[in-house]
Design an enzyme around this catalytic site. Sequence first.
Site, short mmCIF file in Angstrom:
data_model
loop_
_atom_site.label_atom_id
_atom_site.label_comp_id
_atom_site.label_asym_id
_atom_site.label_seq_id
_atom_site.Cartn_x
_atom_site.Cartn_y
_atom_site.Cartn_z
CD GLU A 33 35.10 41.95 38.36
OE1 GLU A 33 36.53 41.82 38.64
OE2 GLU A 33 34.40 40.93 38.58
CE1 TYR A 116 38.46 37.44 38.73
CE2 TYR A 116 38.82 39.59 37.99
CZ TYR A 116 38.43 39.10 38.82
OH TYR A 116 37.30 38.88 39.80
CG ASP A 134 41.36 37.75 41.84
OD1 ASP A 134 41.25 36.25 42.47
OD2 ASP A 134 40.75 38.24 42.26
#
Length: 348
Positions: A33, A116, A134
Amino acid sequence: MTLATQLLDWYYENARDLPWRQDKDAYKIWVSEIMLQQTRVEAVKGYYQRWIDRFPTPAVLAEASEQEVLQYWQGLGYYSRARNLLAGVREVCAAYGGEVPEDEQLIRQLPGVGDYTAGAIASIAYNRRVPAVDGNVLRIFSRLFCLESDISKQATKREIAGLLHRHMPDSSPGDFNQALMDLGSMICIPRRPRCQVCPLSNLCEGYAREVQDTLPVRPAKKEPVLVQLAAGLVLQDGKYLVRQRPAKGLLAGMWEFPTVELTGGQAADRCLTAVLWHEFGQEVDVGEEQFHYIHIFSHRKWDISFFSCQWLSGNGVMKEGQWRSLTEFSNMPWAGPHHKVALALAES
Ligand code: SF4
């Protein structure tokens, strides 16, 4: 059928096969991520695999030096992400025995982890019902619910997080978040969304009103500021003159050839000669331009020329700078276009 059911049915048929989806390891999801912020999936795959091969667990990464970590990150840009990741795993090792905590509030407190990323880790690795909002989700939900408010505003983000939370299923929240990621990258794409093949088209207000192409609403984009730079390639006794950028700011701690910013149409050769003498204590004769690159950051655009410089003497005081050989170049994290030049010199 509900939005969640339709989306999950589609996802189980069409999910992308991504290296970080091989298992539900919280550390690997965290790494992926962070890498995926500002970077395309295809570009991340290779970096991710090399990273996991070298740093397979938080404990291994925590032991690595910052220079090595930056080197593995080289090319992905936004290097504060790598530094924060390193600081984060060190905290995980010190405070949580090397295991990423399950509670999203605790994950959120790790360096460089925002709402997020905390939501993605908690939902995917630990099956927690936490939204991960996001740019994909903001775009999809703006279109689905025909929201005409600016998605850069906190109020809009809160509204969308609320909608997402309401539609999130109790079971498989991680799959739901991942399904939105896939929908955003394959179907509800930024330009010309593929509504004809979208699993949510029957629920989509934007599509029904034929305004999907005008959504989401964003603020006007600012052009990056042009910065004119000249860099000197000074070779002496088989070594090049280089320096490390300051520990804070753009490309902090990365290596570069001596560089000067040219303002008001200043001549590159005169500026380079002066800087190389006053800051590096080297007297040089600036020669031809050897490389030229345009490098775009989010707020700046570097227009940088690299000049070969003939070394004449080194009698001045070396306030900064070091001499490094070509064989050392591959072990140094380089700043943006300086990396391309270092590679070209090493291969020549
Ligand atoms: S129908 Fe079109 S606009 Fe609506 S969610 Fe699907 S792809 Fe996006």
